[in-house]
Design a protein around this motif. Structure first.
Motif, PDB file in Angstrom:
ATOM      1  N   UNK A 122      24.384  29.089  -6.513  1.00 51.63           N
ATOM      2  CA  UNK A 122      23.444  30.545  -6.214  1.00 51.63           C
ATOM      3  C   UNK A 122      24.253  31.377  -5.201  1.00 51.63           C
ATOM      4  N   UNK A 123      24.828  30.468  -4.274  1.00 48.33           N
ATOM      5  CA  UNK A 123      25.597  31.066  -3.066  1.00 48.33           C
ATOM      6  C   UNK A 123      27.090  31.303  -3.486  1.00 48.33           C
ATOM      7  N   UNK A 124      27.369  31.047  -4.483  1.00 49.44           N
ATOM      8  CA  UNK A 124      28.737  31.404  -5.213  1.00 49.44           C
ATOM      9  C   UNK A 124      29.770  30.370  -4.531  1.00 49.44           C
ATOM     10  N   UNK A 141      14.391  34.961 -17.385  1.00 49.07           N
ATOM     11  CA  UNK A 141      14.399  33.685 -16.227  1.00 49.07           C
ATOM     12  C   UNK A 141      15.403  34.149 -15.117  1.00 49.07           C
ATOM     13  N   UNK A 142      16.646  34.571 -15.704  1.00 44.61           N
ATOM     14  CA  UNK A 142      17.632  34.981 -14.760  1.00 44.61           C
ATOM     15  C   UNK A 142      17.006  36.004 -13.649  1.00 44.61           C
ATOM     16  N   UNK A 201      17.077  35.958  -9.727  1.00 46.20           N
ATOM     17  CA  UNK A 201      17.952  36.871  -8.850  1.00 46.20           C
ATOM     18  C   UNK A 201      16.963  37.405  -7.762  1.00 46.20           C
ATOM     19  N   UNK A 202      15.380  37.849  -7.966  1.00 45.22           N
ATOM     20  CA  UNK A 202      14.708  38.487  -7.210  1.00 45.22           C
ATOM     21  C   UNK A 202      14.309  37.517  -5.929  1.00 45.22           C
ATOM     22  N   UNK A 228      24.182  37.948  -9.352  1.00 43.31           N
ATOM     23  CA  UNK A 228      22.963  37.008  -9.492  1.00 43.31           C
ATOM     24  C   UNK A 228      22.845  36.630 -10.898  1.00 43.31           C
ATOM     25  N   UNK A 229      22.350  37.606 -11.636  1.00 43.18           N
ATOM     26  CA  UNK A 229      21.994  37.284 -13.068  1.00 43.18           C
ATOM     27  C   UNK A 229      23.246  36.383 -13.918  1.00 43.18           C
TER      28      UNK A 229
END
Lengths: 541, 190
Positions: free
Chosen positions: A5-7, A119-120, A124-125, A147-148
């Motif tokens: 999630x943080x790449x 879900x994605x 993302x939110x 993000x998605x």
């Protein structure tokens, strides 16, 4: 997961990175370009609306498209609209019966796709909101497309592939061949519905979706054939919602914070499960008097049993998964009450992908505000001061849906169109309607399924409810993210209210329970509580 | 404004790309793998006798006649092109009346005394309407009737039940038997 999630790089990067890059290239997305919260919200909303429109049209014209061996006709407009909103908002409320309404193509290209994407979008939110807490003096909160894409490619799809294959090996069907007609040994013809079920079932569980391939959802033997699949599916329901809480702790570099939130959620989960399990393990007293032994098996499968049915019911209403492996409409009154309470507080006990933790962060903001009043300080959380703007956003996201559940239910019980759908009379009928709107606003999707909701009235009001319920959580979350990211960090000192100890956990649990109880106690006493008293008194209706 | 239009274009393209990956490639690849690796399971565990499909091992059905073990009540009459439960609440008269009728039928068919107790799964309908199982207890109360009609000993049938007994998952739930398998086994010995 926090790495993804943080790449950062993971073991999957060599395989998936090329696909990811390919997507960015054809969509001309610059993955380093950041968005303001308003731009992020704009991207999120148009992406959602495109998805909803596509699914709506797909259902209307499915009779002209391939992969339709059962020759389903086009879906009625109000059902199609309701379904499109439902799957687009991660609710998965179903006013239709899958095996007699939707073609294979609609299930794959419509439902399965939205199960992944909705879900994605939730994740993302949440990422955006977390960036609000971690960044300082920043105008931007991330890139929605990145993000998605990352959530789908690195988390949801790999897990779904593994899980789908395991399910298929256990008897969850996966075929594009036509329905089969069996000639039984007692000389009857039995037509058996089939389809590409396992691929949809996997993401239905993992993505806090819950929309069944079949009408009976995970009570259907082809969705949940045995005790092993039942336990695996229950595990899959909790997997990502629980992991997200820990990932949150890692991302904000405060593992204890994740742990404190996890503890609060676990207390609420176990408490609700305990009450429901106790209620459901009692036999129906009226039926017991007639000379019947054993638990309340109405609406339950033998391969699942009473205990596993209650566990499933409690965790699905906790994490916003609309799947059922037993019929909630036929449970004991107090079991139904626990399920409805879980929905009513906004499904923040782990909750739907991303949005569950968002909801809990709103409750935390509320808790910090109350704590701030008590100790006479400006409330703060994770080093960010919480002002009136954040308070207004958080409380409206929590209270507006709760109030609207009651408003919409009152409208339904006052109109003949609302009452026409009831399957059960008396107090239980009120519960059927209340559950429907609670499920829609909380974006859960399960039902007291006796309610005949496939009417223009219910399709439209519930569709509206799902839409409001989704965006009244996500938009304020992005707004708060934008506001917090722009602020600087204040140093914590001895007089700040600590957010990682037992006192905080107790405060948070109390705030959730008190808000839920104050909002819903009056109507619960007319629904499930009254029904419980009727049942104990042996009254039938 | 132009930037917002660009964003819209991006949204359409990325949706289309992901839809193809998730809605066509993913389910079709899983279908391919399942059809090759587990064809029996992926196609519904259909049981064939002399080339005729007589049902699915997982899907319950109605068994006509006293010589067969009877399935649980079904709100949809075991029509497997649909699925669903009664959705009756616990105080609903329709539920209580239906249970009453089922109890009387069972007591007549199986010559049970009027104060006999009956296991709840045999009088309460499943959520799918397609439960292919009954509890071992519910099978046992049907043994005397079947033995009488088929002129075989009760212990033979008890043995069949023993052999077909399953536990849904270790330490979870009561022992159950698959009704179709059990009835096919009965036909096999007689």
């Amino acid at each position: 997961m926090s790495k993804v999630l943080t790449g950062k790089k993971t073991f999957m990067t060599p395989v998936i990175r090329p696909i990811e890059k390919f997507i960015y290239r054809i969509c001309s997305i610059d993955e380093n370009q950041e968005m303001t919260w308003k731009r992020y919200a704009y991207a999120l909303i148009i992406f959602n609306i495109i998805g909803i429109t596509f699914l709506f049209v797909l259902q209307l014209i499915q009779n002209f498209l391939p992969l339709n061996p059962a020759q389903m006709t086009g879906v009625r407009w109000d059902t199609a609209l309701n379904t499109a909103i439902s799957f687009g908002t991660n609710t998965n409320w179903q006013s239709y019966a899958g095996e007699s309404t939707m073609s294979y193509l609609t299930q794959m290209l419509g439902m399965t796709v939205q199960n992944f994407l909705s879900a994605s979008v939730g994740i993302a939110a949440l990422l955006a909101l977390i960036r609000g807490f971690t960044r300082q003096n920043s105008k931007t909160i991330g890139n929605f497309w990145v993000d998605i894409t990352r959530t789908v490619l690195y988390i949801l799809l790999p897990l779904a592939v593994i899980f789908a294959i395991i399910l298929a090996s256990q008897g969850v069907v996966q075929t594009i061949g036509a329905y089969v007609t069996a000639h039984t040994i007692s000389g009857i013809n039995q037509t058996i519905a089939l389809g590409p079920v396992a691929s949809q079932e996997a993401i239905k569980m993992l993505g806090s979706n819950g929309g069944g391939y079949f009408n009976a959802n995970s009570a259907h033997p082809f969705e949940n054939p045995n005790g092993l699949t039942n336990i695996l599916e229950s595990f899959a329901i909790l997997l990502i919602p629980m992991s997200v809480v820990f990932a949150f702790g890692y991302i904000i570099k405060n593992f204890r914070q994740g742990l404190a939130i996890f503890a609060a959620m676990m207390i609420l989960l176990v408490g609700g499960l305990g009450v429901a399990y106790y209620a459901e393990s009692q036999p129906n007293p009226i039926i017991e008097k007639m000379g019947v032994s054993g638990g309340n098996m109405e609406g339950k499968e033998l391969s699942v049993g009473v205990g596993q049915s209650v566990l499933w019911g409690a965790i699905t209403t906790d994490v916003s998964n609309g799947g059922v492996n037993s019929m909630h409409d036929s449970t004991m009154p107090l079991t139904g009450l626990v399920y409805m309470f879980n929905l009513g507080i906004g499904e923040v006990i782990f909750g739907g992908l991303g949005v569950g933790l968002i909801g809990m962060l709103f409750y935390i903001i509320l808790t910090m505000f109350i704590a701030g009043l008590m100790i006479g300080r400006t409330p703060e959380f994770l080093g960010k001061k919480l002002g009136p703007y954040e308070m207004v956003m958080a409380t409206s996201a929590l209270l507006v849906p709760a109030a609207l559940i009651l408003v919409f239910s009152s409208i339904a019980i006052s109109l003949p169109q609302g009452l026409a759908g009831l399957n059960n009379p008396s107090a239980h009928g009120l519960s059927e309607i209340l559950y429907a709107y609670a499920s829609a606003f909380a974006n859960n999707g399960s039902a007291f399924a006796g309610l005949s909701a496939n009417t223009v009235f219910y399709n439209l009001t519930l569709g509206l409810a799902m839409f409001i319920g989704r965006f009244i959580v996500i938009i304020p979350a992005l707004a708060i993210a934008g506001a917090l990211a722009a602020k600087g960090r204040v140093p914590t000192d001895a007089s700040s209210f600590p957010s990682t100890n037992a006192l905080f956990v107790i405060m948070l649990v109390s705030v959730v329970v008190v808000v839920g109880a104050l909002t819903f106690f009056p109507v619960f006493s007319l629904g499930p509580i009254l029904e419980h008293l009727f049942l104990q008194g042996g009254l039938t209706f | 404004m132009g930037e917002l239009l660009n964003e819209l274009k991006r949204a359409v393209i990325i949706f289309g790309t992901l839809a193809v990956i998730l809605g066509l490639i993913y389910p079709l690849v899983i279908t391919g793998i399942s059809q090759v690796a587990f064809p029996y399971q992926a196609n519904g565990e259909m049981i064939k006798i002399n080339g005729n499909i007589v049902g699915s091992e997982l899907i319950g059905q109605n068994f006509d006649g006293p010589q067969y073990f009877q399935s649980r009540p079904s709100a949809i009459g075991y029509n497997a092109s649909t699925s669903g439960g009664s959705n009756y609440g616990p105080t609903n008269k329709l539920l209580i009346n239906r249970v009453n009728e089922t109890i009387s039928e069972i007591k007549v068919n199986d010559s049970l005394s009027s104060n006999a107790t009956i296991p709840s799964d045999l009088v309460l309908a499943s959520g799918s309407g397609l439960d292919g199982y009954i509890s071992v207890e519910s099978a046992l109360i049907q043994v005397p009737r079947i033995a009488k009609v088929r002129h075989i000993s009760e212990s033979t049938i008890d043995n069949l039940i023993q052999k077909n007994q399953e536990v849904p998952f270790p330490w979870v739930g009561q022992p159950i038997v698959n009704v179709l398998n059990l009835n096919l086994a009965l036909n096999g010995i007689h």
